[in-house]
Design a protein around this motif. Structure first.
Motif: not given
Length: 286
Positions: A248-265
Protein backbone atom coordinates in the motif's frame (compact mmCIF):
# COMPACT_ATOMS: atom_id res chain seq x y z
CA UNK A 1 28.25 -45.10 10.40
CA UNK A 2 30.34 -43.93 13.36
CA UNK A 3 28.94 -42.23 16.42
CA UNK A 4 26.73 -43.11 19.33
CA UNK A 5 24.16 -45.89 18.97
CA UNK A 6 20.89 -44.58 17.62
CA UNK A 7 22.48 -41.52 16.02
CA UNK A 8 21.92 -42.78 12.46
CA UNK A 9 18.45 -41.13 12.07
CA UNK A 10 19.95 -37.79 13.11
CA UNK A 11 22.77 -38.00 10.57
CA UNK A 12 20.38 -39.08 7.83
CA UNK A 13 18.06 -36.15 8.54
CA UNK A 14 20.84 -33.54 8.64
CA UNK A 15 20.64 -32.68 4.89
CA UNK A 16 16.90 -32.02 5.14
CA UNK A 17 17.35 -30.07 8.37
CA UNK A 18 20.09 -27.96 6.79
CA UNK A 19 17.91 -27.25 3.74
CA UNK A 20 14.86 -26.23 5.77
CA UNK A 21 17.02 -24.24 8.16
CA UNK A 22 18.53 -22.36 5.24
CA UNK A 23 15.12 -21.68 3.68
CA UNK A 24 13.92 -20.33 7.03
CA UNK A 25 17.03 -18.43 8.11
CA UNK A 26 17.66 -16.56 4.85
CA UNK A 27 14.22 -14.87 4.56
CA UNK A 28 14.18 -14.04 8.27
CA UNK A 29 17.66 -12.53 8.08
CA UNK A 30 16.75 -10.48 5.02
CA UNK A 31 13.59 -9.26 6.76
CA UNK A 32 15.59 -8.31 9.86
CA UNK A 33 18.13 -6.39 7.78
CA UNK A 34 15.36 -4.63 5.87
CA UNK A 35 13.64 -3.62 9.11
CA UNK A 36 16.60 -1.47 10.21
CA UNK A 37 16.75 0.41 6.90
CA UNK A 38 15.03 3.73 6.27
CA UNK A 39 12.45 4.71 3.68
CA UNK A 40 12.10 7.88 1.63
CA UNK A 41 9.06 8.55 -0.56
CA UNK A 42 11.23 9.78 -3.42
CA UNK A 43 14.31 7.55 -3.06
CA UNK A 44 12.73 4.37 -1.72
CA UNK A 45 14.61 2.12 0.69
CA UNK A 46 17.77 3.71 2.06
CA UNK A 47 20.64 1.41 3.15
CA UNK A 48 20.99 3.04 6.55
CA UNK A 49 20.97 1.36 9.96
CA UNK A 50 18.39 2.80 12.31
CA UNK A 51 15.88 1.70 14.93
CA UNK A 52 13.41 4.35 13.77
CA UNK A 53 10.96 1.79 12.38
CA UNK A 54 10.79 -0.09 15.69
CA UNK A 55 10.36 3.09 17.73
CA UNK A 56 7.66 4.20 15.29
CA UNK A 57 5.72 0.95 15.74
CA UNK A 58 6.25 0.62 19.50
CA UNK A 59 5.35 4.26 20.13
CA UNK A 60 2.23 4.47 17.94
CA UNK A 61 -1.17 3.70 19.62
CA UNK A 62 -2.49 2.71 16.18
CA UNK A 63 -0.14 -0.29 16.06
CA UNK A 64 -0.78 -1.01 19.73
CA UNK A 65 -4.46 -1.54 18.94
CA UNK A 66 -3.60 -3.78 16.00
CA UNK A 67 -1.29 -5.99 18.06
CA UNK A 68 -3.78 -6.19 20.93
CA UNK A 69 -6.58 -7.08 18.51
CA UNK A 70 -4.43 -9.81 16.96
CA UNK A 71 -3.56 -11.19 20.40
CA UNK A 72 -7.21 -11.12 21.48
CA UNK A 73 -8.45 -12.89 18.34
CA UNK A 74 -5.67 -15.50 18.58
CA UNK A 75 -6.34 -16.27 22.25
CA UNK A 76 -10.11 -16.54 21.79
CA UNK A 77 -9.63 -18.74 18.72
CA UNK A 78 -7.22 -20.97 20.63
CA UNK A 79 -9.55 -21.37 23.63
CA UNK A 80 -12.61 -22.10 21.49
CA UNK A 81 -10.70 -24.54 19.27
CA UNK A 82 -9.39 -26.39 22.34
CA UNK A 83 -12.87 -26.57 23.89
CA UNK A 84 -14.29 -28.00 20.67
CA UNK A 85 -11.41 -30.17 19.50
CA UNK A 86 -10.63 -31.95 22.79
CA UNK A 87 -14.02 -33.64 23.35
CA UNK A 88 -14.32 -34.14 19.60
CA UNK A 89 -11.13 -36.19 19.52
CA UNK A 90 -12.28 -38.17 22.57
CA UNK A 91 -15.61 -38.98 20.92
CA UNK A 92 -13.92 -39.96 17.66
CA UNK A 93 -11.60 -42.35 19.49
CA UNK A 94 -14.64 -44.25 20.78
CA UNK A 95 -16.48 -44.65 17.50
CA UNK A 96 -16.48 -47.81 15.46
CA UNK A 97 -13.65 -47.88 12.89
CA UNK A 98 -16.04 -47.44 9.94
CA UNK A 99 -17.74 -44.36 11.39
CA UNK A 100 -14.48 -43.08 12.84
CA UNK A 101 -12.93 -42.80 9.37
CA UNK A 102 -15.91 -40.93 7.95
CA UNK A 103 -16.09 -38.52 10.90
CA UNK A 104 -12.34 -37.95 10.81
CA UNK A 105 -12.58 -37.10 7.12
CA UNK A 106 -15.32 -34.57 7.92
CA UNK A 107 -13.17 -33.03 10.65
CA UNK A 108 -10.12 -32.72 8.39
CA UNK A 109 -12.22 -31.55 5.44
CA UNK A 110 -11.56 -27.80 5.95
CA UNK A 111 -7.83 -28.41 5.48
CA UNK A 112 -8.49 -29.81 2.00
CA UNK A 113 -10.17 -26.63 0.73
CA UNK A 114 -8.37 -23.49 -0.43
CA UNK A 115 -8.25 -20.83 2.27
CA UNK A 116 -9.68 -18.22 -0.11
CA UNK A 117 -12.59 -20.44 -1.21
CA UNK A 118 -13.30 -21.41 2.40
CA UNK A 119 -13.25 -17.82 3.60
CA UNK A 120 -15.46 -16.61 0.75
CA UNK A 121 -17.95 -19.27 1.80
CA UNK A 122 -17.94 -17.85 5.33
CA UNK A 123 -18.59 -14.34 3.98
CA UNK A 124 -21.79 -15.69 2.42
CA UNK A 125 -22.82 -17.43 5.64
CA UNK A 126 -22.02 -14.50 7.95
CA UNK A 127 -23.56 -11.70 5.87
CA UNK A 128 -26.67 -9.77 6.93
CA UNK A 129 -28.70 -11.83 4.45
CA UNK A 130 -26.60 -14.96 4.94
CA UNK A 131 -27.83 -18.39 5.96
CA UNK A 132 -26.99 -17.87 9.63
CA UNK A 133 -29.08 -14.71 9.97
CA UNK A 134 -31.87 -16.25 7.91
CA UNK A 135 -31.95 -19.33 10.15
CA UNK A 136 -31.96 -17.26 13.34
CA UNK A 137 -34.72 -15.05 11.95
CA UNK A 138 -36.86 -18.01 10.88
CA UNK A 139 -36.52 -19.49 14.37
CA UNK A 140 -37.64 -16.20 15.89
CA UNK A 141 -34.41 -15.76 17.84
CA UNK A 142 -33.58 -12.32 16.37
CA UNK A 143 -35.62 -9.33 15.22
CA UNK A 144 -32.92 -7.88 12.99
CA UNK A 145 -29.77 -9.30 11.38
CA UNK A 146 -26.79 -9.91 13.66
CA UNK A 147 -23.60 -8.19 12.58
CA UNK A 148 -21.13 -11.03 12.06
CA UNK A 149 -19.30 -9.95 8.93
CA UNK A 150 -16.52 -7.37 9.42
CA UNK A 151 -16.35 -8.17 13.15
CA UNK A 152 -13.89 -9.97 15.40
CA UNK A 153 -16.58 -12.56 16.11
CA UNK A 154 -16.79 -13.44 12.43
CA UNK A 155 -13.00 -13.75 12.19
CA UNK A 156 -12.92 -16.07 15.22
CA UNK A 157 -15.70 -18.26 13.79
CA UNK A 158 -13.92 -18.66 10.45
CA UNK A 159 -10.52 -19.32 12.09
CA UNK A 160 -11.95 -21.89 14.53
CA UNK A 161 -13.53 -23.76 11.63
CA UNK A 162 -10.17 -24.42 9.98
CA UNK A 163 -7.92 -24.68 13.06
CA UNK A 164 -9.94 -27.16 15.15
CA UNK A 165 -8.48 -30.13 13.19
CA UNK A 166 -5.00 -29.31 14.55
CA UNK A 167 -6.28 -29.70 18.11
CA UNK A 168 -8.09 -32.91 17.16
CA UNK A 169 -4.93 -34.41 15.66
CA UNK A 170 -2.78 -33.47 18.67
CA UNK A 171 -5.32 -34.78 21.19
CA UNK A 172 -5.87 -37.91 19.11
CA UNK A 173 -2.15 -38.65 19.32
CA UNK A 174 -2.19 -38.17 23.09
CA UNK A 175 -5.23 -40.45 23.43
CA UNK A 176 -3.30 -43.32 21.83
CA UNK A 177 -1.06 -43.36 24.91
CA UNK A 178 -3.92 -43.51 27.43
CA UNK A 179 -4.40 -46.92 29.01
CA UNK A 180 -8.10 -47.85 28.63
CA UNK A 181 -7.82 -50.13 31.67
CA UNK A 182 -7.91 -47.09 33.94
CA UNK A 183 -11.16 -45.91 32.38
CA UNK A 184 -12.76 -49.36 32.67
CA UNK A 185 -11.70 -49.60 36.29
CA UNK A 186 -13.27 -46.22 37.09
CA UNK A 187 -16.50 -47.15 35.31
CA UNK A 188 -16.66 -50.47 37.15
CA UNK A 189 -16.41 -48.58 40.45
CA UNK A 190 -19.44 -46.43 39.58
CA UNK A 191 -17.84 -43.34 38.04
CA UNK A 192 -19.81 -41.59 35.31
CA UNK A 193 -18.48 -40.99 31.79
CA UNK A 194 -18.12 -37.31 32.64
CA UNK A 195 -16.09 -38.05 35.76
CA UNK A 196 -13.87 -40.48 33.87
CA UNK A 197 -13.16 -37.88 31.20
CA UNK A 198 -12.36 -34.98 33.55
CA UNK A 199 -10.57 -36.93 36.31
CA UNK A 200 -8.74 -39.65 34.37
CA UNK A 201 -8.57 -38.94 30.64
CA UNK A 202 -8.14 -35.15 30.54
CA UNK A 203 -5.07 -34.97 32.84
CA UNK A 204 -3.30 -37.54 30.64
CA UNK A 205 -4.10 -35.87 27.33
CA UNK A 206 -3.42 -32.32 28.55
CA UNK A 207 0.04 -32.27 26.84
CA UNK A 208 -1.76 -32.95 23.54
CA UNK A 209 -4.29 -30.20 24.25
CA UNK A 210 -1.51 -27.72 24.99
CA UNK A 211 0.51 -28.78 21.94
CA UNK A 212 -2.50 -28.38 19.66
CA UNK A 213 -3.22 -25.00 21.24
CA UNK A 214 0.31 -23.83 20.42
CA UNK A 215 -0.23 -24.67 16.75
CA UNK A 216 -3.62 -22.96 16.68
CA UNK A 217 -2.30 -19.81 18.34
CA UNK A 218 0.66 -19.53 15.96
CA UNK A 219 -1.51 -19.97 12.87
CA UNK A 220 -4.22 -17.61 14.14
CA UNK A 221 -1.72 -14.88 15.01
CA UNK A 222 -0.18 -14.98 11.53
CA UNK A 223 -3.40 -15.54 9.54
CA UNK A 224 -3.90 -13.15 6.64
CA UNK A 225 -6.58 -14.25 4.18
CA UNK A 226 -9.32 -14.93 6.72
CA UNK A 227 -8.96 -11.63 8.67
CA UNK A 228 -8.58 -9.70 5.41
CA UNK A 229 -11.79 -11.09 3.85
CA UNK A 230 -13.92 -11.46 6.98
CA UNK A 231 -12.63 -8.40 8.85
CA UNK A 232 -12.45 -6.06 5.88
CA UNK A 233 -10.24 -3.01 5.50
CA UNK A 234 -11.14 -1.32 8.79
CA UNK A 235 -10.63 -4.29 11.13
CA UNK A 236 -6.90 -4.77 10.73
CA UNK A 237 -4.66 -7.41 12.30
CA UNK A 238 -0.88 -7.53 12.21
CA UNK A 239 -0.72 -9.60 9.02
CA UNK A 240 -2.96 -7.20 7.09
CA UNK A 241 -1.02 -4.22 8.47
CA UNK A 242 2.20 -5.74 7.12
CA UNK A 243 0.52 -6.25 3.74
CA UNK A 244 -0.59 -2.61 3.65
CA UNK A 245 2.89 -1.33 4.43
CA UNK A 246 4.52 -3.48 1.76
CA UNK A 247 2.00 -3.05 -1.06
CA UNK A 248 0.00 0.00 0.00
CA UNK A 249 2.42 2.66 1.20
CA UNK A 250 5.46 0.77 -0.18
CA UNK A 251 7.27 1.37 3.13
CA UNK A 252 9.03 -1.97 3.15
CA UNK A 253 11.30 -1.28 6.15
CA UNK A 254 8.32 -0.39 8.35
CA UNK A 255 6.45 -3.49 7.18
CA UNK A 256 9.53 -5.60 7.89
CA UNK A 257 9.77 -4.14 11.39
CA UNK A 258 6.14 -5.05 12.08
CA UNK A 259 6.81 -8.57 10.76
CA UNK A 260 9.85 -8.98 13.02
CA UNK A 261 7.88 -7.81 16.05
CA UNK A 262 5.11 -10.28 15.21
CA UNK A 263 7.60 -13.15 14.91
CA UNK A 264 9.30 -12.21 18.19
CA UNK A 265 5.98 -11.92 20.01
CA UNK A 266 4.65 -15.26 18.73
CA UNK A 267 7.95 -17.06 19.43
CA UNK A 268 8.08 -15.68 22.98
CA UNK A 269 4.52 -16.81 23.71
CA UNK A 270 5.12 -20.21 22.12
CA UNK A 271 8.30 -20.75 24.16
CA UNK A 272 6.43 -19.98 27.38
CA UNK A 273 3.64 -22.27 26.24
CA UNK A 274 6.10 -25.06 25.43
CA UNK A 275 7.58 -24.69 28.90
CA UNK A 276 4.11 -25.27 30.30
CA UNK A 277 3.68 -28.32 28.04
CA UNK A 278 7.00 -29.78 29.19
CA UNK A 279 6.12 -29.30 32.84
CA UNK A 280 2.70 -30.84 32.33
CA UNK A 281 4.17 -33.79 30.42
CA UNK A 282 6.76 -34.36 33.14
CA UNK A 283 4.03 -34.26 35.79
CA UNK A 284 1.91 -36.81 33.90
CA UNK A 285 4.81 -39.15 33.21
CA UNK A 286 6.14 -38.72 36.73
Amino acid sequence: MTGRPGSAPLWLSLPALALYGLLLAVPLTMTLVLSVNLYDQTKGVLPAVSAANYTSVLGDPYFHRIFLRTLRISLITTIVAALIGTPEAWILSRLQPRWRGLCLLAVLGPLLISVVVRTLGWTILLGRTGLINQALGNLGLIDRPVELLFTETGIVIALVHVLVPFVVIAVWTALQQVDPAGERAALSLGASERTVFFRIVLPQIMPGVLSGSVIVFSLAASAFATPALIGGRRLKVVATAIYDEFLGTLDWPLGAAIAVLLVVSVVAIVLLWNRLVERRTAAVLG
